[in-house]
Design a protein around this motif. Structure first.
Motif, mmCIF file in Angstrom:
data_model
loop_
_atom_site.group_PDB
_atom_site.id
_atom_site.type_symbol
_atom_site.label_atom_id
_atom_site.label_comp_id
_atom_site.label_asym_id
_atom_site.label_seq_id
_atom_site.Cartn_x
_atom_site.Cartn_y
_atom_site.Cartn_z
ATOM 1 N N MET A 1 0.817 -1.194 0.000
ATOM 2 C CA MET A 1 0.000 0.000 0.000
ATOM 3 C C MET A 1 0.865 1.264 0.000
ATOM 4 O O MET A 1 0.569 2.201 -0.707
ATOM 5 N N LYS A 2 1.941 1.283 0.777
ATOM 6 C CA LYS A 2 2.802 2.453 0.849
ATOM 7 C C LYS A 2 3.561 2.668 -0.456
ATOM 8 O O LYS A 2 3.871 3.787 -0.800
ATOM 9 N N LYS A 3 3.878 1.593 -1.174
ATOM 10 C CA LYS A 3 4.605 1.726 -2.429
ATOM 11 C C LYS A 3 3.770 2.465 -3.474
ATOM 12 O O LYS A 3 4.306 3.148 -4.324
ATOM 13 N N ARG A 4 2.480 2.346 -3.425
ATOM 14 C CA ARG A 4 1.611 2.998 -4.399
ATOM 15 C C ARG A 4 1.478 4.498 -4.132
ATOM 16 O O ARG A 4 1.150 5.258 -5.022
ATOM 17 N N LYS A 5 1.725 4.954 -2.920
ATOM 18 C CA LYS A 5 1.583 6.361 -2.586
ATOM 19 C C LYS A 5 2.732 7.191 -3.143
ATOM 20 O O LYS A 5 2.558 8.357 -3.468
ATOM 21 N N TRP A 6 3.931 6.630 -3.246
ATOM 22 C CA TRP A 6 5.095 7.407 -3.695
ATOM 23 C C TRP A 6 4.947 7.989 -5.089
ATOM 24 O O TRP A 6 5.238 9.173 -5.289
ATOM 25 N N PRO A 7 4.485 7.233 -6.072
ATOM 26 C CA PRO A 7 4.311 7.844 -7.399
ATOM 27 C C PRO A 7 3.302 8.997 -7.386
ATOM 28 O O PRO A 7 3.503 10.009 -8.041
ATOM 29 N N ALA A 8 2.250 8.866 -6.616
ATOM 30 C CA ALA A 8 1.251 9.937 -6.531
ATOM 31 C C ALA A 8 1.836 11.172 -5.856
ATOM 32 O O ALA A 8 1.609 12.301 -6.302
ATOM 33 N N ILE A 9 2.592 10.976 -4.800
ATOM 34 C CA ILE A 9 3.217 12.089 -4.091
ATOM 35 C C ILE A 9 4.229 12.786 -4.998
ATOM 36 O O ILE A 9 4.280 14.019 -5.066
ATOM 37 N N LEU A 10 5.030 12.026 -5.721
ATOM 38 C CA LEU A 10 6.004 12.609 -6.647
ATOM 39 C C LEU A 10 5.311 13.366 -7.781
ATOM 40 O O LEU A 10 5.762 14.446 -8.182
ATOM 41 N N ALA A 11 4.220 12.834 -8.288
ATOM 42 C CA ALA A 11 3.487 13.505 -9.359
ATOM 43 C C ALA A 11 2.900 14.825 -8.872
ATOM 44 O O ALA A 11 2.974 15.850 -9.567
ATOM 45 N N ILE A 12 2.344 14.840 -7.682
ATOM 46 C CA ILE A 12 1.790 16.071 -7.109
ATOM 47 C C ILE A 12 2.897 17.095 -6.873
ATOM 48 O O ILE A 12 2.743 18.282 -7.180
ATOM 49 N N ALA A 13 4.033 16.644 -6.349
ATOM 50 C CA ALA A 13 5.158 17.549 -6.111
ATOM 51 C C ALA A 13 5.666 18.143 -7.422
ATOM 52 O O ALA A 13 5.964 19.341 -7.491
ATOM 53 N N LEU A 14 5.746 17.342 -8.465
ATOM 54 C CA LEU A 14 6.195 17.823 -9.767
ATOM 55 C C LEU A 14 5.229 18.861 -10.337
ATOM 56 O O LEU A 14 5.648 19.894 -10.850
ATOM 57 N N VAL A 15 3.943 18.618 -10.199
ATOM 58 C CA VAL A 15 2.941 19.570 -10.679
ATOM 59 C C VAL A 15 3.059 20.884 -9.910
ATOM 60 O O VAL A 15 2.990 21.975 -10.497
ATOM 61 N N LEU A 16 3.261 20.831 -8.600
ATOM 62 C CA LEU A 16 3.405 22.048 -7.798
ATOM 63 C C LEU A 16 4.658 22.828 -8.176
ATOM 64 O O LEU A 16 4.625 24.061 -8.274
ATOM 65 N N VAL A 17 5.754 22.138 -8.412
ATOM 66 C CA VAL A 17 6.995 22.798 -8.817
ATOM 67 C C VAL A 17 6.816 23.462 -10.182
ATOM 68 O O VAL A 17 7.239 24.602 -10.393
ATOM 69 N N LEU A 18 6.208 22.774 -11.117
ATOM 70 C CA LEU A 18 5.972 23.345 -12.447
ATOM 71 C C LEU A 18 5.020 24.540 -12.381
ATOM 72 O O LEU A 18 5.213 25.535 -13.086
ATOM 73 N N ALA A 19 4.010 24.472 -11.530
ATOM 74 C CA ALA A 19 3.080 25.597 -11.378
ATOM 75 C C ALA A 19 3.793 26.809 -10.788
ATOM 76 O O ALA A 19 3.597 27.936 -11.247
ATOM 77 N N ALA A 20 4.632 26.581 -9.792
ATOM 78 C CA ALA A 20 5.394 27.685 -9.187
ATOM 79 C C ALA A 20 6.349 28.297 -10.212
ATOM 80 O O ALA A 20 6.489 29.527 -10.286
ATOM 81 N N ALA A 21 7.004 27.475 -11.004
ATOM 82 C CA ALA A 21 7.914 27.974 -12.036
ATOM 83 C C ALA A 21 7.148 28.798 -13.077
ATOM 84 O O ALA A 21 7.632 29.838 -13.529
ATOM 85 N N ALA A 22 5.966 28.370 -13.442
ATOM 86 C CA ALA A 22 5.152 29.116 -14.409
ATOM 87 C C ALA A 22 4.737 30.468 -13.851
ATOM 88 O O ALA A 22 4.760 31.479 -14.565
ATOM 89 N N VAL A 23 4.381 30.523 -12.585
ATOM 90 C CA VAL A 23 4.009 31.799 -11.961
ATOM 91 C C VAL A 23 5.193 32.754 -11.982
ATOM 92 O O VAL A 23 5.057 33.924 -12.348
ATOM 93 N N VAL A 24 6.377 32.274 -11.615
ATOM 94 C CA VAL A 24 7.573 33.117 -11.617
ATOM 95 C C VAL A 24 7.896 33.571 -13.038
ATOM 96 O O VAL A 24 8.208 34.736 -13.276
ATOM 97 N N TRP A 25 7.816 32.680 -13.998
ATOM 98 C CA TRP A 25 8.206 32.985 -15.369
ATOM 99 C C TRP A 25 7.277 33.995 -16.030
ATOM 100 O O TRP A 25 7.720 34.882 -16.747
#
Length: 135
Positions: A1-25
Motif C-alpha cells: 500500500m505504501k509503495k503505491r503512494k510514492w508515485p502519486a506524491i512525486l506527481a503532485i510535487a512535480l505539478v506544484l513545482v511546475l506551477a510555481a515555475a510558471a508563476v515566476v516565469w
C-alpha cells in the motif's frame, strides 16, 4: 500500500513545482519599479567606463526611479555564469536593506538567476549613464 503512494506524491510535487515555475516565469518583475519615498540612495556604476555616482538628492533619486521604472520586465532566460554589464544599480532602501540589479540595455536587465526583457516601455539608459559621467 505504501509503495503505491510514492508515485502519486512525486506527481503532485512535480505539478506544484511546475506551477510555481510558471508563476515566476510569467509574472512581471518588480525590482525596477522603485518608490522614491522608500529609497535613501542609488549607486550607479558604469561597466563601460568604470565611473560611479551615488545619488542621494531626493529630486534626482525620484528621476532615477522614474528612469528605471519606465518599463515592464518579464523573465527572458537564465543568467547564471554570465559576466559583464552596462550599468550596475545598487539601491539603498530607507528601511536599511539593499537591492542590486544590472541594466544591459534600454530593454534588457539582469537580476540573477534571470535575464529580463522589456514587455512594454523602456529603461532610460542614456539618462542613467549621463549621471555616471557627471562626476
Amino acid at each position: 500500500m505504501k509503495k503505491r503512494k510514492w508515485p502519486a506524491i512525486l506527481a503532485i510535487a512535480l505539478v506544484l513545482v511546475l506551477a510555481a515555475a510558471a508563476v515566476v516565469w510569467f509574472s512581471p518583475a518588480r525590482f525596477n519599479r522603485l518608490d522614491a519615498a522608500e529609497v535613501e540612495s542609488v549607486r550607479l556604476f558604469s561597466g563601460q567606463t568604470g565611473q560611479a555616482v551615488t545619488v542621494t538628492d531626493a529630486d534626482t533619486v525620484a528621476a532615477v526611479c522614474d528612469a528605471l521604472g519606465g518599463c515592464t520586465l518579464k523573465p527572458d532566460g537564465l543568467s547564471l555564469g554570465y559576466t559583464g554589464y552596462t550599468l550596475r544599480v545598487t539601491v539603498t532602501h530607507t528601511g536599511g536593506g539593499e537591492s542590486e540589479f544590472i541594466v544591459n540595455s534600454e530593454s534588457r536587465a539582469r537580476r540573477d538567476p534571470f535575464f529580463y526583457k522589456a514587455a512594454e516601455g523602456s529603461i532610460d539608459l542614456d539618462y542613467l549613464l549621463s549621471l555616471t559621467e557627471g562626476e
